[in-house]
Write an enzyme that holds these catalytic residues in place. Structure first.
Site, PDB file in Angstrom:
ATOM      1  N   ASP A  27       8.372   5.274  -2.201  1.00 36.88           N
ATOM      2  CA  ASP A  27       7.626   4.947  -1.475  1.00 36.88           C
ATOM      3  C   ASP A  27       8.924   5.758  -0.350  1.00 36.88           C
ATOM      4  OD1 ASP A  27       5.291   5.355  -2.059  1.00 36.88           O
ATOM      5  OD2 ASP A  27       5.089   2.977  -1.989  1.00 36.88           O
ATOM      6  N   ASP A  31       7.188  -5.200  -1.339  1.00 35.35           N
ATOM      7  CA  ASP A  31       6.786  -3.521  -2.457  1.00 35.35           C
ATOM      8  C   ASP A  31       7.456  -2.745  -0.276  1.00 35.35           C
ATOM      9  OD1 ASP A  31       5.092  -4.989  -3.836  1.00 35.35           O
ATOM     10  OD2 ASP A  31       3.717  -3.558  -2.343  1.00 35.35           O
ATOM     11  N   ARG A  81      -9.589  -4.200  -5.505  1.00 39.92           N
ATOM     12  CA  ARG A  81      -9.797  -3.821  -4.055  1.00 39.92           C
ATOM     13  C   ARG A  81     -11.359  -3.215  -3.980  1.00 39.92           C
ATOM     14  NH1 ARG A  81      -4.907   0.193  -5.094  1.00 39.92           N
ATOM     15  NH2 ARG A  81      -5.420   0.233  -2.752  1.00 39.92           N
ATOM     16  N   TYR A 113      -5.399  -5.327  -9.268  1.00 48.15           N
ATOM     17  CA  TYR A 113      -5.457  -4.614  -8.003  1.00 48.15           C
ATOM     18  C   TYR A 113      -7.176  -5.305  -8.156  1.00 48.15           C
ATOM     19  CZ  TYR A 113      -2.562  -1.040  -7.921  1.00 48.15           C
ATOM     20  OH  TYR A 113      -1.374  -0.590  -7.432  1.00 48.15           O
ATOM     21  N   GLY A 131       1.268  -1.111  -0.010  1.00 48.65           N
ATOM     22  CA  GLY A 131       0.052   0.112  -0.402  1.00 48.65           C
ATOM     23  C   GLY A 131       0.923   0.928  -0.566  1.00 48.65           C
TER      24      GLY A 131
END
Length: 316
Positions: free
Chosen positions: A258, A294, A106, A104, A34
């Protein structure tokens, strides 16, 4: 007190056991991912006090995600389980050269159950920075209203609001992303954007033009990520470029942006100059791409020091 708070969805990331098209992959390893969550994990590993606002499905995947985040030392007091909304899942496709695709699943995200009234102003007051991204409002319509309310509360309580557009065209169109995200600009202090995102938002990826465009929207502190060419930042009419840190091999590019954000926020919180903020951010991003996953590559500060040969500014 907390240093950084973020708000965002969590996903169970299914990482393939082999590279190549997913139709030829037969097994996966379960991880947690995420965009906003990766940033806050990166902040926690660098030594910042971090908090996360979210909702998870009241299921095994949700419990797995919450246990993982707690294990990173992140405050989860503003995370709740939701019945009837399964924890989101995505499958990653990885190619030999490090390129990735994401698929995805979601729909009916647990965060869709959130309302603006769920945001606790007293919780925000504990922090110095609220970090947001363009992923959370793209997941569902109601998330945008929650995010807009959150940034207004943050500004009213003196927080610095940092923003990574992180535009996912699989979640919404470029036109809708531009409309919704530009409406957030009056409440932002720092923008960390990639070149493609800048092109969507302000119609250019040329650094001087990007800076001028965001400055016209009232934002003085802008960072333009340029991938393997490094990054360039502008603040108070000072412009600084920092080359990308050299890496021996790119394994997985997911999470690099990120990680960059986490490194930059660390420098920002410690009132570093642009050069030092960019140096740390580039180093963290470089360490991420060398590891599959991730957030598995997000480093601890001692790892950053080793990577930079003990010459990193954190030693001062």
């Amino acid at each position: 007190m907390l240093d950084v708070i973020t708000i965002g969805d969590a996903l169970i990331a299914m990482n393939p056991s082999t590279t190549g098209p997913l139709r030829f992959v037969h097994s996966f390893e379960k991880k947690v991912g995420g965009a906003e969550l990766n940033v806050i994990i990166g902040c926690a590993r660098l030594g910042l006090k971090a908090g996360w606002i979210s909702r998870l499905g009241n299921d095994e995947f949700g419990r797995f995600a919450l246990n993982f985040v707690r294990g990173e030392g992140i405050d989860t007091s503003q995370v709740q389980f939701v019945d009837g909304c399964p924890t989101s899942v995505y499958f990653k496709e990885i190619f030999e050269d490090g390129r990735t695709n994401s698929y995805y699943y979601r729909q009916q995200s647990p965060t869709s159950s959130m309302t603006p009234q769920d945001i606790d102003a007293d919780y925000l007051k504990q922090a110095r920075i609220l970090h947001i991204s363009g992923v959370f409002p793209a997941v569902c319509e109601s998330n945008y209203e929650v995010l807009l309310h959150t940034v207004k509360l943050a500004k009213a309580n003196g927080l610095t609001v940092t923003f990574d557009p992180n535009i996912r065209l699989k979640l919404w169109s470029a036109e809708k992303a531009r409309q919704k995200l530009l409406a957030l600009m009056p409440f932002l202090d720092v923008v960390l954007t990639g070149e493609e995102e800048a092109q969507i938002l302000v119609g250019t990826s040329e650094p001087d033009e990007v800076f001028q465009a965001f400055q016209s929207l009232g934002i003085d502190h802008i960072v333009l990520k340029q991938g393997e060419r490094g990054a360039i930042a502008s603040r108070h009419n000072q412009v600084m470029h920092s080359p990308a840190a050299a890496v021996s091999k790119v394994v997985d590019t997911v999470g690099a942006g990120d990680g960059f954000a986490a490194g930059y926020l660390y420098g920002l919180l410690h009132q570093w100059n642009l050069r030092d903020c960019l140096q740390l951010a580039n180093a963290v991003g470089a360490l991420v791409v060398g590891v599959s996953g991730d957030n598995e590559g997000l480093p601890y500060m001692d790892e950053v020091k080793v990577f930079l040969g003990q010459k990193v500014v954190v030693d001062r």
